[in-house]
Design a protein around this motif. Structure first.
Motif, mmCIF file in Angstrom:
data_model
loop_
_atom_site.group_PDB
_atom_site.id
_atom_site.type_symbol
_atom_site.label_atom_id
_atom_site.label_comp_id
_atom_site.label_asym_id
_atom_site.label_seq_id
_atom_site.Cartn_x
_atom_site.Cartn_y
_atom_site.Cartn_z
ATOM 1 N N LYS A 134 -4.625 43.959 -43.256
ATOM 2 C CA LYS A 134 -6.390 44.056 -42.909
ATOM 3 C C LYS A 134 -6.610 45.352 -43.439
ATOM 4 O O LYS A 134 -6.052 46.343 -43.674
ATOM 5 C CB LYS A 134 -6.702 44.068 -41.313
ATOM 6 C CG LYS A 134 -5.774 45.149 -40.518
ATOM 7 C CD LYS A 134 -6.509 44.891 -38.943
ATOM 8 C CE LYS A 134 -5.598 45.927 -38.106
ATOM 9 N NZ LYS A 134 -6.157 45.900 -36.794
ATOM 10 N N ASP A 175 -10.955 41.495 -40.468
ATOM 11 C CA ASP A 175 -9.863 40.375 -40.007
ATOM 12 C C ASP A 175 -8.461 40.493 -40.652
ATOM 13 O O ASP A 175 -8.449 40.715 -41.759
ATOM 14 C CB ASP A 175 -10.412 38.946 -39.962
ATOM 15 C CG ASP A 175 -11.547 38.849 -39.278
ATOM 16 O OD1 ASP A 175 -11.739 39.512 -38.248
ATOM 17 O OD2 ASP A 175 -12.614 38.204 -39.267
ATOM 18 N N CYS A 176 -7.469 40.323 -39.972
ATOM 19 C CA CYS A 176 -5.928 39.910 -40.359
ATOM 20 C C CYS A 176 -5.938 38.854 -41.362
ATOM 21 O O CYS A 176 -6.537 37.844 -41.064
ATOM 22 C CB CYS A 176 -5.004 39.931 -39.322
ATOM 23 S SG CYS A 176 -3.382 40.315 -39.756
ATOM 24 N N SER A 177 -5.135 39.029 -42.360
ATOM 25 C CA SER A 177 -4.964 37.912 -43.301
ATOM 26 C C SER A 177 -4.116 36.766 -42.819
ATOM 27 O O SER A 177 -4.146 35.586 -43.396
ATOM 28 C CB SER A 177 -4.300 38.482 -44.672
ATOM 29 O OG SER A 177 -2.697 38.923 -44.266
ATOM 30 N N CYS A 194 -0.756 44.021 -39.773
ATOM 31 C CA CYS A 194 -1.229 43.087 -38.490
ATOM 32 C C CYS A 194 -0.631 41.789 -38.132
ATOM 33 O O CYS A 194 -0.020 41.325 -39.159
ATOM 34 C CB CYS A 194 -2.659 42.943 -38.827
ATOM 35 S SG CYS A 194 -3.227 42.155 -40.220
#
Length: 669
Positions: free
Chosen positions: A315, A305-307, A346
């Protein structure tokens, strides 16, 4: 001016004698010589071909050789046309004694004659010999001349007649030369490549009467030959395979390839190369390069998942070994053994931005004193983006915020004018009349003081009734000199000897008819001297027309900032914030910036309970429905489209009536 004179002479030649610059008998050179002579100032005369021309005192006459013309203007002059020169004779008329009768002047003669006297008889000399024929063959013409016997001056004046006579003559047929042309080219000798095509001469007119003969090559029919090349001949495609290349692998089983090469490209519609040759599709054979070592095989797992959800985050994905290296193959990289992650940006889309705004600084006060208003407008500092919250509607519409300013009283300058002139000291023959200054407004609050001569009441005098006595005119009339210097009565209320129908200020003495703005209203009457205002509109009746008045309704708010310029509205109230003040707004409770009013009852459509029939009182038996004037119409159909579903025929009739009413209102407007 001289161009117009030339044009007039050219027209005269064309009408009287058939001469024109395009006339082949005259010739371009003769025409140019004649025009160059006409441009000489004073009395102009000269010859051109078989005609003469004379210009005297602005009158031009064109006449044939051996014919005379008379100019009856003073001095009376006769001109006789000869082949090379125009003779000019001054005519002196003798005294005429008609035994008591009154002599008369013949318009075609220079001298007076007695009534009933004998006409002057003109005698001519014998005709001269015929000239030679104008052509050596075919149809021509020849001419002969005669002259006029001149016995006295009157004979010169009357000697104008037929002095030249012409007739046709023929001296046999003229020679006819050969005429010929080439025919069309024949078909090319080859359908492709280099060929030849030919065309042959054709005689269209054989020589006659000793005319020029046809050339020998025309008589013999010798062709004209030219090269032709309709198109190039087709060339087919030719190709072959190259040598095989190396095996595709250095160990194990592989393949080797050989590619086609075009040796001759197709041209001029020849057979094309095969698609496989054009696309360089190779011929493939298998090959064996011996056993191979196996290298390490690995790949990255899926990204996590993206931060962050917006604004740009990162990511990760981690390496995963699928097969270890064997048989001396290449080992996996160290970062794969360590499990170092691969990162990627991302959610780089920008985050939502809400609208931000603030008020600008207040503008200048509408008045320097006496309670004005100043205005400021909202200004957007940050536009909403990416789904952020929109700006308030009043900010988007740039609705102003106002406040009062400069509440101290304004200086009031002295205003004065001269009163009406008193009666003239004399009713005619030149008198004086006097007027005195009148203070209209006393200076206040440090305003400019009145001039000393106004405070002292010094009179201003002017002359009046300058016309000679005696002459008595009716009411509203003045005795004025006419062109002969005689006094006559004309309609002239202000006594400036300019008729009222021509006077740009009928009520005030203004002989100079000054009109600075050229609007047809003289400066003595104009309520706005500097600006064009022929209708003299003055909404507030303050002696200053609207064109010069910065505040038409005189409510202390200049028109530039007034939301109702024709009605006094110092509070600038605007209940519906549509920039039309309540004093002018035809619908104060609802925004209606276009002030639409279909039925013309001064109730705007936004407020009208019956838009298509005038109902200024807005009568309604039920306030929750439409106006009585609409609800009581036949078929129970209101103006907003509410219909009685049980009466189809009535609905159609009512719709037709509504459309007819709308069209009537549209065309009447």
């Amino acid at each position: 001016m001289w161009k117009a004179t030339l044009f007039s002479l050219a027209a005269l030649l064309s009408i009287v004698h058939g001469y024109h610059p395009s006339n082949p008998r005259l010739g371009v050179a003769s025409w140019d010589r004649m025009l160059s002579k006409i441009m000489v100032s004073g009395t102009n005369k000269g010859t051109c071909g078989d005609h003469c021309f004379v210009t005297l005192n602005g009158e031009t006459k064109v006449f044939p050789i051996d014919v005379s013309v008379v100019f009856t203007s003073k001095p009376c002059t006769s001109f006789i046309c000869t082949k090379d020169v125009v003779q000019e004779i001054q005519i002196t008329c003798p005294k005429v004694d008609c035994n008591g009768a009154i002599p008369y002047r013949d318009p075609n003669s220079c001298c007076n004659r007695c009534p009933g006297g004998p006409d002057i008889e003109v005698e001519f000399e014998e005709w001269m010999e015929w000239t030679e024929c104008s052509t050596t063959c075919g149809a021509g013409s020849r001419a002969r001349r005669r002259t006029c016997k001149i016995t006295d001056q009157d004979t010169v004046a009357e000697c104008s007649g037929r002095l030249l006579e012409t007739e046709s003559c023929t001296l046999g047929p003229c020679p006819v030369d050969c005429e010929w042309k080439y025919g069309e080219f024949e078909t090319c000798s080859r359908s492709c490549g280099a060929g030849q095509m030919s065309r042959f001469p054709i005689i269209t007119q054989h020589p006659m009467n000793g005319g020029e003969p046809c050339p020998p090559f025309v008589v013999s029919g010798q062709p004209d030959v030219q090269p032709c090349n309709l198109r190039e001949c087709p060339v087919d495609c030719d190709w072959e395979y190259e040598q095989f290349g190396q095996c595709s692998v250095s160990c194990g089983n592989g393949i080797k390839r050989q590619f086609p090469v075009i040796t001759i490209q197709p041209k001029h519609g020849g057979a094309p190369c095969p698609d496989s040759v054009i696309d360089r599709v190779p011929n493939i054979e298998p090959c064996d390069a011996g056993p191979c070592p196996e290298d390490c095989e690995w790949e990255y797992e899926e990204f996590g998942d993206c931060s962050v959800t917006c604004g740009g985050g990162i990511k990760h994905q981690f390496p995963l070994i699928i097969r270890q290296a064997t048989n001396g193959g290449v080992d996996c990289p160290a970062f794969v053994h360590r499990g170092d992650p691969n990162t990627m940006n991302c959610n780089t889309q920008p985050c939502p931005v809400d609208c931000e705004w603030e008020y600008e600084q207040f503008g200048e006060c509408s008045k320097s004193c006496g309670e004005g208003i100043k205005t400021r407008y909202p200004r957007i500092t940050v536009q909403p983006q990416h789904g952020g919250q929109d700006c308030p509607l009043f900010v988007q519409n740039q609705e102003p915020d106002t406040t009062t300013c400069n509440n101290s009283p304004c200086p009031v300058h002295c205003e004065w004018k001269y009163g009406e002139y008193g009666e003239c000291s004399k009713t005619c023959g030149g008198g004086t009349k006097t007027r005195f200054p009148v203070i209209i407004t006393q200076p206040q609050h440090g305003g400019r003081a009145c001039p000393a001569h106004v405070i002292d009441g010094e009179p201003d005098s002017t002359s009046c009734n300058p016309l000679e006595c005696p002459i008595v005119c009716g009411p509203g009339q003045t005795g004025c000199p006419n062109e002969a210097g005689e006094l006559v009565c004309i309609d002239d209320k202000d006594g400036d000897c300019i008729p009222d129908t021509q006077d740009n200020c009928e009520e005030v003495f203004n002989p100079d008819q000054s009109d600075m703005d050229r609007d047809g209203v003289g400066g003595a009457c104009d309520n706005c001297l500097q600006l064009y205002n022929p209708d003299q509109t003055n909404s507030d009746n303050d002696e200053t027309g609207n064109e010069c008045d910065p505040d038409d309704d005189n409510d202390g708010i200049v028109d530039q900032y007034d939301n109702c310029q024709t009605v006094v509205n110092r509070d600038q109230k605007d209940s519906d914030r549509d920039r039309f003040g309540d004093a002018c707004d035809n619908c104060k409770s609802r925004s209606n910036a276009n002030q639409a009013d279909f039925d013309g009852d001064r109730v705007g459509n936004a407020c009208d309970n019956c838009r298509f029939y005038p109902n200024p009182n807005q009568l309604s038996s039920d306030p929750s429905t439409y106006g009585s004037l609409c609800t009581t119409r036949p078929s129970n159909v209101d103006m907003m489209g509410m219909e009685d579903e049980n009466e189809d025929m009535d609905k159609k009739n009512m719709a037709a009536q509504i459309m007819e009413k709308l069209l009537e209102m549209y065309y009447s407007s």
